[in-house]
Motif scaffolding. Structure first.
Motif, PDB file in Angstrom:
ATOM      1  N   VAL A 103       0.828  -1.201   0.000  1.00 29.73           N
ATOM      2  CA  VAL A 103       0.000   0.000   0.000  1.00 29.73           C
ATOM      3  C   VAL A 103       0.866   1.255   0.000  1.00 29.73           C
ATOM      4  O   VAL A 103       0.625   2.201  -0.762  1.00 29.73           O
ATOM      5  CB  VAL A 103      -0.953  -0.009   1.211  1.00 29.73           C
ATOM      6  CG1 VAL A 103      -1.737   1.298   1.279  1.00 29.73           C
ATOM      7  CG2 VAL A 103      -1.905  -1.193   1.128  1.00 29.73           C
ATOM      8  N   LYS A 104       1.895   1.274   0.837  1.00 29.50           N
ATOM      9  CA  LYS A 104       2.770   2.446   0.886  1.00 29.50           C
ATOM     10  C   LYS A 104       3.575   2.598  -0.395  1.00 29.50           C
ATOM     11  O   LYS A 104       3.778   3.718  -0.892  1.00 29.50           O
ATOM     12  CB  LYS A 104       3.702   2.361   2.094  1.00 29.50           C
ATOM     13  CG  LYS A 104       3.021   2.683   3.419  1.00 29.50           C
ATOM     14  CD  LYS A 104       4.019   2.743   4.559  1.00 29.50           C
ATOM     15  CE  LYS A 104       3.312   3.148   5.863  1.00 29.50           C
ATOM     16  NZ  LYS A 104       4.245   3.170   7.020  1.00 29.50           N
ATOM     17  N   ILE A 105       4.041   1.487  -0.950  1.00 34.69           N
ATOM     18  CA  ILE A 105       4.813   1.568  -2.189  1.00 34.69           C
ATOM     19  C   ILE A 105       3.941   2.079  -3.335  1.00 34.69           C
ATOM     20  O   ILE A 105       4.368   2.928  -4.135  1.00 34.69           O
ATOM     21  CB  ILE A 105       5.432   0.200  -2.532  1.00 34.69           C
ATOM     22  CG1 ILE A 105       6.573  -0.112  -1.546  1.00 34.69           C
ATOM     23  CG2 ILE A 105       5.959   0.172  -3.961  1.00 34.69           C
ATOM     24  CD1 ILE A 105       7.189  -1.476  -1.714  1.00 34.69           C
ATOM     25  N   ALA A 106       2.721   1.589  -3.408  1.00 37.19           N
ATOM     26  CA  ALA A 106       1.815   2.052  -4.468  1.00 37.19           C
ATOM     27  C   ALA A 106       1.568   3.551  -4.351  1.00 37.19           C
ATOM     28  O   ALA A 106       1.582   4.282  -5.349  1.00 37.19           O
ATOM     29  CB  ALA A 106       0.494   1.278  -4.399  1.00 37.19           C
ATOM     30  N   ARG A 107       1.366   4.034  -3.134  1.00 36.60           N
ATOM     31  CA  ARG A 107       1.130   5.464  -2.937  1.00 36.60           C
ATOM     32  C   ARG A 107       2.403   6.263  -3.227  1.00 36.60           C
ATOM     33  O   ARG A 107       2.345   7.344  -3.833  1.00 36.60           O
ATOM     34  CB  ARG A 107       0.662   5.711  -1.501  1.00 36.60           C
ATOM     35  CG  ARG A 107       0.311   7.163  -1.194  1.00 36.60           C
ATOM     36  CD  ARG A 107      -0.939   7.639  -1.935  1.00 36.60           C
ATOM     37  NE  ARG A 107      -1.298   9.004  -1.568  1.00 36.60           N
ATOM     38  CZ  ARG A 107      -2.023   9.330  -0.492  1.00 36.60           C
ATOM     39  NH1 ARG A 107      -2.473   8.365   0.327  1.00 36.60           N
ATOM     40  NH2 ARG A 107      -2.319  10.576  -0.232  1.00 36.60           N
ATOM     41  N   TYR A 108       3.539   5.732  -2.821  1.00 33.99           N
ATOM     42  CA  TYR A 108       4.807   6.421  -3.062  1.00 33.99           C
ATOM     43  C   TYR A 108       5.039   6.615  -4.560  1.00 33.99           C
ATOM     44  O   TYR A 108       5.433   7.701  -5.002  1.00 33.99           O
ATOM     45  CB  TYR A 108       5.953   5.607  -2.449  1.00 33.99           C
ATOM     46  CG  TYR A 108       7.289   6.289  -2.486  1.00 33.99           C
ATOM     47  CD1 TYR A 108       7.699   7.131  -1.453  1.00 33.99           C
ATOM     48  CD2 TYR A 108       8.162   6.105  -3.553  1.00 33.99           C
ATOM     49  CE1 TYR A 108       8.934   7.761  -1.488  1.00 33.99           C
ATOM     50  CE2 TYR A 108       9.398   6.733  -3.594  1.00 33.99           C
ATOM     51  CZ  TYR A 108       9.777   7.554  -2.558  1.00 33.99           C
ATOM     52  OH  TYR A 108      10.997   8.186  -2.597  1.00 33.99           O
ATOM     53  N   CYS A 109       4.791   5.564  -5.330  1.00 32.51           N
ATOM     54  CA  CYS A 109       4.982   5.660  -6.775  1.00 32.51           C
ATOM     55  C   CYS A 109       3.969   6.608  -7.403  1.00 32.51           C
ATOM     56  O   CYS A 109       4.316   7.431  -8.253  1.00 32.51           O
ATOM     57  CB  CYS A 109       4.882   4.272  -7.402  1.00 32.51           C
ATOM     58  SG  CYS A 109       6.187   3.128  -6.892  1.00 32.51           S
ATOM     59  N   ALA A 110       2.719   6.495  -6.983  1.00 32.16           N
ATOM     60  CA  ALA A 110       1.663   7.334  -7.558  1.00 32.16           C
ATOM     61  C   ALA A 110       1.898   8.811  -7.281  1.00 32.16           C
ATOM     62  O   ALA A 110       1.547   9.671  -8.098  1.00 32.16           O
ATOM     63  CB  ALA A 110       0.305   6.905  -7.016  1.00 32.16           C
ATOM     64  N   GLU A 111       2.503   9.123  -6.145  1.00 31.16           N
ATOM     65  CA  GLU A 111       2.718  10.517  -5.745  1.00 31.16           C
ATOM     66  C   GLU A 111       4.094  11.057  -6.132  1.00 31.16           C
ATOM     67  O   GLU A 111       4.420  12.209  -5.849  1.00 31.16           O
ATOM     68  CB  GLU A 111       2.554  10.649  -4.227  1.00 31.16           C
ATOM     69  CG  GLU A 111       1.184  10.287  -3.689  1.00 31.16           C
ATOM     70  CD  GLU A 111       0.169  11.387  -3.919  1.00 31.16           C
ATOM     71  OE1 GLU A 111       0.579  12.491  -4.306  1.00 31.16           O
ATOM     72  OE2 GLU A 111      -1.037  11.130  -3.698  1.00 31.16           O
ATOM     73  N   SER A 112       4.915  10.226  -6.777  1.00 31.87           N
ATOM     74  CA  SER A 112       6.309  10.599  -7.011  1.00 31.87           C
ATOM     75  C   SER A 112       6.468  11.862  -7.840  1.00 31.87           C
ATOM     76  O   SER A 112       7.254  12.760  -7.510  1.00 31.87           O
ATOM     77  CB  SER A 112       7.055   9.434  -7.673  1.00 31.87           C
ATOM     78  OG  SER A 112       8.417   9.738  -7.844  1.00 31.87           O
TER      79      SER A 112
END
Length: 450
Positions: A103-112
């Motif tokens: 979940v955190k990785i998906a958000r990190y990538c989406a917000e990069s």
């Protein structure tokens, strides 16, 4: 270094007079704390940052200052490297494990991409140029490097490789520059700062965190938080007791990455009121003797004379494997021609004409080496293993600290190395600052919302 263990929470009924009151109290003035304070203040909250030292900085100020960003940033595009959120996600899911936080990785990538813009808006400049010869901070002002072995096996088989290590354009330490910009942004947004204030305890009222208590020049001080407390107090690399308990290999680190404030106090304060932790065994181990990428001709062998990793991968991954899996007994073997280049300025510990002679000198099993080579001793002791911790409090993407039942503790938020972020064990340079600043922003926003 052992640290005091008195982090017992204080009941609000014990507080007769508050020394200060804010909507949001941020504990720690590093990368995560600065980001949290900025977003909380920008949302209209009165913010108070407490810092145990005499000014902002933390571990981020001592770092190379790489920020891991991708998905097609302007710097990547200018340098001719196509990238996508999907490729970044697949790489991070493979590189940040085992058991990465999806979940955190998906958000990190989406917000990069948005986070790149946020950093630029804070005054952080990035030169649109690429440095091909290092996986660490370049000697010049180049703004892009491969910082996580993305182009090495096995990751180059999992996702399209792209360099994602972004560095601020400067001839100074980029970590200091980054912190100057972030700290100025926090105070410019209206956050107040209480320096030389070491927070030791959380103040609770019927299960809700309503403030903090600490020490300032030997005096006890209490600070009320009307909406929330954000813990951004660093990791625990400077607490040997915690290291022995959770990740013993890191006790052997030669140069610990961080400050003495990274003593785990923020983690233990939250644990004292029932907070859950995650990945406490995990640590990153930098091996800052990286040869230029164009000169990777040697091999790394363990105490049995066997290769244990591909040498062209990210050197932080090499450091982790060396310290966690090989107990630090690792040897770099190069041939005479490579050694004469002397790319690291190190003297060879042994120089032999035959493999058999070298095996005898080092004490390796007979027959484990097959060519005429020289060896540089990387065994633990003089070897510059530089570790820091990755585990910490379990939080939601938005920064709420979870208890052992998996529910949010009212009034308590956290970010940075006080938490378990996107890296469950694997790492790439720049993920710590990227994680700290991005999820610091989210935690500050959540705390301001109460």
């Amino acid at each position: 270094m052992s640290q005091p263990t008195d982090v017992t929470p204080c009941d609000a009924t014990e507080i007769r007079t508050w020394d200060d009151t804010a909507d949001v109290v941020v504990v720690g003035f590093g990368a995560a704390g600065s980001s949290a304070a900025f977003t909380a203040a920008s949302a209209g909250a009165r913010v108070l940052i407490t810092e145990r030292t005499g000014g902002p900085g933390g571990a981020a100020a001592l770092a190379e200052g790489i920020v891991y960003l991708g998905g097609g940033t302007p710097v990547q595009q200018a340098c001719g490297f196509p990238d996508s959120i999907d490729d970044m996600y697949r790489y991070m899911m493979a590189a940040c494990g085992p058991d990465p936080d999806e979940v955190k990785i998906a958000r990190y990538c989406a917000e990069s991409l948005g986070h790149f813009d946020w950093l630029v808006a804070r005054g952080v400049p990035f030169e649109p140029s690429f440095c091909a010869d290092t996986s660490m901070a370049p000697a010049g002002t180049e703004g892009l490097v491969y910082s996580g072995g993305e182009d090495a096996y096995p990751f180059n088989q999992i996702a399209r490789p792209a360099p994602r290590g972004h560095l601020a354009q400067t001839t100074r330490s980029t970590g200091w520059l980054l912190m100057e910009m972030l700290a100025a942004g926090a105070t410019g947004a209206g956050a107040a700062v209480a320096l030389d204030t070491r927070v030791d305890r959380l103040v609770v009222d019927d299960g809700r965190v309503v403030g903090v208590q600490g020490q300032r020049f030997g005096e006890t001080v209490t600070m009320r938080a009307r909406r929330g407390v954000v813990l951004t107090a660093g990791g625990f690399i400077f607490n040997d007791d915690m290291l022995r308990q959770h990740c013993p290999p890191l006790v052997k680190g030669t140069f610990k990455v961080g400050t003495e404030g990274d003593d785990g106090r923020g983690i233990r304060m939250a644990q004292a009121i029932g907070a859950s932790v995650r990945n406490m065994y995990a640590g990153e181990v930098s091996l800052p003797i990286t040869p230029p990428r164009t000169l990777i001709h040697g091999i790394l062998v363990n105490g049995q004379g066997q290769r244990f990793i591909n040498e062209d991968t990210y050197m932080g991954r090499v450091g982790q494997a060396s310290l966690y899996e090989q107990d630090g007994e690792v040897f770099l073997i190069v041939d005479e021609a490579s050694y004469e280049v002397n790319w690291m300025g190190l003297a060879a510990s042994w120089v032999c004409e035959t493999a058999a002679q070298l095996e005898t000198e080092i004490g390796l099993p007979p027959g484990s080496l097959e060519s005429t080579i020289g060896a540089i001793d990387l065994r633990l002791g003089p070897a510059p293993y530089a570790p820091f911790t990755l585990g910490g409090l379990e939080t939601t993407v938005e920064g709420a600290v979870l208890n052992l039942a998996g529910t949010a503790i009212p009034g308590l938020f956290a970010a940075g190395r006080t938490t378990a972020g996107v890296c469950a064990f694997g790492y790439a340079s720049g993920l710590s600052i990227g994680d700290s600043t991005m999820f610091g922003r989210f935690a500050g926003t959540s705390a301001a919302a109460g």
